[in-house]
Design an enzyme around this catalytic site. Sequence first.
Site, PDB file in Angstrom:
ATOM      1  N   THR A  29      -5.103  32.449  27.980  1.00 38.86           N
ATOM      2  CA  THR A  29      -4.802  32.230  29.531  1.00 38.86           C
ATOM      3  C   THR A  29      -5.572  31.268  30.517  1.00 38.86           C
ATOM      4  OG1 THR A  29      -3.423  34.219  29.091  1.00 38.86           O
ATOM      5  CG2 THR A  29      -3.984  33.819  31.198  1.00 38.86           C
ATOM      6  N   HIS A 178       3.411  38.304  21.086  1.00 38.89           N
ATOM      7  CA  HIS A 178       2.452  39.309  21.805  1.00 38.89           C
ATOM      8  C   HIS A 178       2.655  40.586  21.870  1.00 38.89           C
ATOM      9  CE1 HIS A 178      -1.667  39.938  23.730  1.00 38.89           C
ATOM     10  NE2 HIS A 178      -1.376  38.875  24.860  1.00 38.89           N
ATOM     11  N   ASN A 181      -3.345  44.094  23.642  1.00 45.25           N
ATOM     12  CA  ASN A 181      -4.112  44.059  24.675  1.00 45.25           C
ATOM     13  C   ASN A 181      -3.135  44.746  26.137  1.00 45.25           C
ATOM     14  OD1 ASN A 181      -5.730  42.395  23.475  1.00 45.25           O
ATOM     15  ND2 ASN A 181      -5.430  40.200  24.217  1.00 45.25           N
ATOM     16  N   TYR A 183      -0.382  45.101  27.077  1.00 46.16           N
ATOM     17  CA  TYR A 183       0.968  44.689  27.607  1.00 46.16           C
ATOM     18  C   TYR A 183       2.429  45.501  26.645  1.00 46.16           C
ATOM     19  CZ  TYR A 183      -2.166  41.207  29.341  1.00 46.16           C
ATOM     20  OH  TYR A 183      -2.895  40.253  29.900  1.00 46.16           O
ATOM     21  N   ASN A 238      -6.639  46.517  28.999  1.00 42.91           N
ATOM     22  CA  ASN A 238      -5.737  46.814  30.204  1.00 42.91           C
ATOM     23  C   ASN A 238      -5.117  48.429  30.117  1.00 42.91           C
ATOM     24  OD1 ASN A 238      -5.604  44.410  31.691  1.00 42.91           O
ATOM     25  ND2 ASN A 238      -4.525  43.491  29.681  1.00 42.91           N
TER      26      ASN A 238
HETATM   27  C1  8OZ Z   1      -7.193  36.631  30.545  1.00 36.11           C
HETATM   28  C2  8OZ Z   1      -6.196  36.724  31.117  1.00 36.11           C
HETATM   29  C3  8OZ Z   1      -5.342  37.229  31.463  1.00 36.11           C
HETATM   30  C4  8OZ Z   1      -4.021  37.222  30.423  1.00 36.11           C
HETATM   31  C5  8OZ Z   1      -4.390  38.410  27.160  1.00 36.11           C
HETATM   32  C6  8OZ Z   1      -2.675  37.233  27.617  1.00 36.11           C
HETATM   33  O1  8OZ Z   1      -5.304  39.269  26.795  1.00 36.11           O
HETATM   34  C7  8OZ Z   1      -4.114  37.428  27.750  1.00 36.11           C
HETATM   35  C8  8OZ Z   1      -5.010  37.586  29.102  1.00 36.11           C
HETATM   36  C9  8OZ Z   1      -6.145  37.225  28.964  1.00 36.11           C
HETATM   37  O2  8OZ Z   1      -3.933  39.339  25.601  1.00 36.11           O
END
Ligand code: 8OZ
Length: 365
Positions: A29, A178, A181, A183, A238
């Site tokens: 990112t 994806h 992480n 999401y 996260n």
């Molecule tokens: C760092 C900052 C914002 C998003 C991920 C898409 O961790 C990200 C991400 C990484 O997969």
Amino acid sequence: MSDTRPTLFDSFRLGDLTLSNRVVMAPLTRNRAAPGFLPTDLTADYYAQRASAGLLISEATQISQQGQGYQDTPGIYTDAQVAAWRKVTDAVHAKGGRIVVQLWHVGRVSHVSLQANGGAPVAPSAITAKTKTFVNNAFAETSAPRALDLSEIPGIVEDYRRAAANAIKAGFDGVEVHAANGYLIDQFLRDGANKRTDSYGGSIENRSRFLLEVMDAVIAEIGAARTGVRLSPVTPANDLTDSDPQALFNYVMDELEKRRPVYVHVIEGATGGPRDIAPGFSFEELHRRYSGAWMVNNGYDLALASAAVESGKADLVAFGRPFISNPDLVERLKQQAPLTPLDQATLYGGGAKGYTDYPVLEPTA
Ligand code: 8OZ
């Protein structure tokens, strides 16, 4: 010499593509999209500079407005975004590179300021992630999400399908779903965030349903040979946890094996952090369940990457931060040349500085 083991620098057949080596640029990112969430001419330069990687995976790219969680990340849901990405893929292909786009929906890792009409971000359950996002040029607490209604889920699967179709229109060689992480897909998978009582929550089968529906939709649209997937079974990123990640991801692997996406990309340990894995969890057990290409990531250096490929532990190795500051990373690894250190200050946002101005090695006479 038919019995020689492959090296990191040997070519690799990935679906219908021949990759020139097994070094992959991990998704990174960079928050430099133009208004309209468009990749720019600088984005094209940035990826083209790195085209000597066997495969480039684009930065995470939202499949819808709802799927965005940070400022200035690119999308792949409007015609203008498709046209802008076409310039990127053309630039990479002109240099002989290969590039897939990472399809992203952040779920609860978002902020009301990015959502339509200032609405709440969506998630499997209405549980706020204790994590920060970046909006309006500052870090901010993620906004409280609302739980998705059962009737909304097919629409999000459809957003993934449309994004995959757009990826092909934009000239990408494929997509990476994806699912890592913390999401949206990972929020459905892991029981720290998914408390649903319908067919998308509770049992491992139910929590895996959303991922598998997305994989089925994307594969139906563009084919398994052009579809990869990224998983991070043990990352705390996260604010996500699971009570039994081995059982969950064993099941996920068995289901992926039936669908055979072209690669599975795993983040070993904490994303961008320690590679330590809690006792009782085995990535080897996941790998054993899957017969397609196996891509590993997290803190690899030349020695670790070479050992992984030469031992058969992995087919492909994704390097993240080293690729930001070393556009010619493959050549540097080959020559065992020193690596340029990363400038943290220019990681997210800004222009060419820290993006397209990192040096390459001087040619040797
Ligand atoms: C760092 C900052 C914002 C998003 C991920 C898409 O961790 C990200 C991400 C990484 O997969």
